[in-house]
Design an enzyme around this catalytic site. Structure first.
Site, PDB file in Angstrom:
ATOM      1  N   LYS A  63       0.949  -1.333   0.108  1.00  0.00           N
ATOM      2  CA  LYS A  63      -0.113   0.110   0.020  1.00  0.00           C
ATOM      3  C   LYS A  63       0.996   1.419   0.270  1.00  0.00           C
ATOM      4  O   LYS A  63       2.403   0.753   0.547  1.00  0.00           O
ATOM      5  CB  LYS A  63      -0.489   0.194   1.314  1.00  0.00           C
ATOM      6  CG  LYS A  63      -1.815   0.068   1.054  1.00  0.00           C
ATOM      7  CD  LYS A  63      -3.308  -0.238   0.233  1.00  0.00           C
ATOM      8  CE  LYS A  63      -4.939   0.613   0.231  1.00  0.00           C
ATOM      9  NZ  LYS A  63      -5.878  -0.618   0.083  1.00  0.00           N
ATOM     10  N   GLY A  64       0.417   2.412  -0.705  1.00  0.00           N
ATOM     11  CA  GLY A  64       1.745   3.341  -0.414  1.00  0.00           C
ATOM     12  C   GLY A  64      -0.479   5.034  -0.905  1.00  0.00           C
ATOM     13  O   GLY A  64      -1.113   4.873  -0.875  1.00  0.00           O
TER      14      GLY A  64
END
Length: 425
Positions: A110-111
């Site tokens: 994720k980011g």
């Protein structure tokens, strides 16, 4: 410490408590518990972007890769002020459990970028996205880490990422990199049905739950928090089934009408109002704090994490919480809900339609295939039905709630992989 900082830390604490609870119950191998308790890689990039007025701003982007023992890292990129390393860690771990539970050949990542996209023009967002992609470099790739849309990101942003990534490759290699991102526009290699997949999956899980509990959804009242892609499509399909939306909340305000709110009418209004539900004349504006206390049968939180907490859980009247968002219910609030016999369809099951459809898009790109909308939705329904039934069966076997059951299934698949392959060296 600010409330915002506490909330961000709470997401990571929540996912770790959920993981450790399931690990204790299933008696997870202690060495594998150590591996799964930490992330593999954490990338933080600072990059300059020239604004429309000629000034330069420095942005901070994140990509956390939690685990890839089952396959390439997979997970969304969000553009939101709450994005930071702790939020990315928590969300990356949830993605690992989600892809494992769904039986996909993926790990979790994720980011995103810490920004409010409403403060930037379309041309500025394009430059920010392209510069972020360039800064990530080889930390993403079609067989290594495959981003997708998330909060405040969309097919257009995925197209910019794709184009920027492909521009760094030799011309002969570019066609082999089409699947570096999913959630692309249809004309740029995207899949039919990806736009509605997450919301459709939320609806399907509610429908499966209703059938299992012999509940007729027709006439049932529901409220939805978040009226973006997930909240809208979940509400749309609920309305098609005969359910009644009596409350809706977004970042701008909260609306209620006990006689029902037309999902399609409200969506049309929001499209002409910069995405905001405010100003809709066929419902009453209510205080934000009163939203979760609305009289309803089903609550669909589809916004951000940690929305149902000790502060508001006491007022909840719904009999079912269907988690369209990641981590919308904190651990302490969940205990109270379960004690009150309010069921929760957990996020890693309930909103997994998006990543499942992303997998379908990835497959189509790799194999040079194009599936119809009916094919995609049929395959999605079959996969989610299988996941839902496995979660029910495991919950009965271990005598646990649905979230703990989902975690046990997801963790067990990872444990089996490590046991079979061993730990290098």
């Amino acid at each position: 410490m600010s409330d915002k900082k506490k909330r961000k830390q709470g997401m990571l604490e929540n996912v770790m408590r959920q993981f450790n609870n399931a690990a204790d119950i299933m008696e997870l191998n202690p060495n594998i518990r150590k591996i799964l308790s930490i992330t593999n890689n954490e990338i933080v990039v600072h990059f300059p972007v020239k604004m429309d007025d000629g000034n330069v701003e420095i942005f901070t982007g994140y990509r956390v890769q939690h685990n890839n023992s089952l396959g390439p890292y997979k997970g969304g990129l969000r553009y939101h002020p709450t994005v930071d390393i702790d939020a990315a860690r928590a969300l990356a771990m949830w993605m690992t459990w989600k892809t494992s539970l769904a039986g996909l050949p993926y790990g979790g990542a994720k980011g995103g970028i810490q920004l409010d996209p409403l403060k930037y023009s379309q041309s500025e967002l394009e430059r920010i996205t392209r510069r972020f992609t360039y800064a990530l470099g080889t930390n993403i790739g079609p067989e290594f880490d495959i981003p997708a849309p998330d909060v405040n990101t969309n097919p257009q942003i995925m197209a910019w990422i794709l184009d920027t990534f492909m521009s760094t490759k030799a011309p002969s290699d570019r066609s082999a990199n089409m699947h570096v991102v999913t959630g692309k526009p249809i004309g740029t290699g995207g899949s039919e049905g990806r736009d509605r997949a997450t919301g459709f999956g939320v609806f399907l899980n509610i429908k499966f739950w209703a059938a299992h509990n012999q509940v007729n959804l027709k006439g049932k009242k529901f409220i939805v928090q978040g009226f973006g892609n997930v909240g809208y499509w979940a509400s749309y399909f609920m309305q098609e089934e005969g359910a009644l939306m009596v409350g809706v909340q977004d970042a701008y305000g909260s609306l209620a009408n006990k006689e029902g709110i037309s999902v399609t009418d409200l969506f049309a209004h929001s499209r002409t109002n910069r995405g905001s539900i405010l100003g809709y004349t066929k419902a009453n504006e209510i205080n934000k704090e009163d939203f979760f206390a609305l009289d309803c049968d089903i609550c669909i939180p589809s916004a951000l994490g940690n929305q149902i907490t000790l502060k508001n859980v006491g007022g909840i009247k719904a009999k079912l919480i269907a988690e369209g968002a990641n981590g919308p219910t904190d651990v302490e609030a969940e205990r109270i809900l379960l004690d009150r016999e309010i069921e929760i369809i957990p996020d890693i099951l309930c909103n997994s339609g998006g990543v499942i459809c992303s997998y379908f898009e990835w497959l189509q790109n790799r194999n040079g295939e194009i599936w119809t909308l009916d094919e995609v939705l049929e395959k999605l329904q079959r996969k989610l039905f299988d996941s839902f039934n496995r979660v029910l069966k495991t919950a009965q076997e271990y005598k646990v709630d649905l979230r703990t059951s989902a975690f046990i299934i997801a963790i067990k698949r990872l444990e089996d992989t490590y046991v079979q392959r061993g730990v290098f060296p």
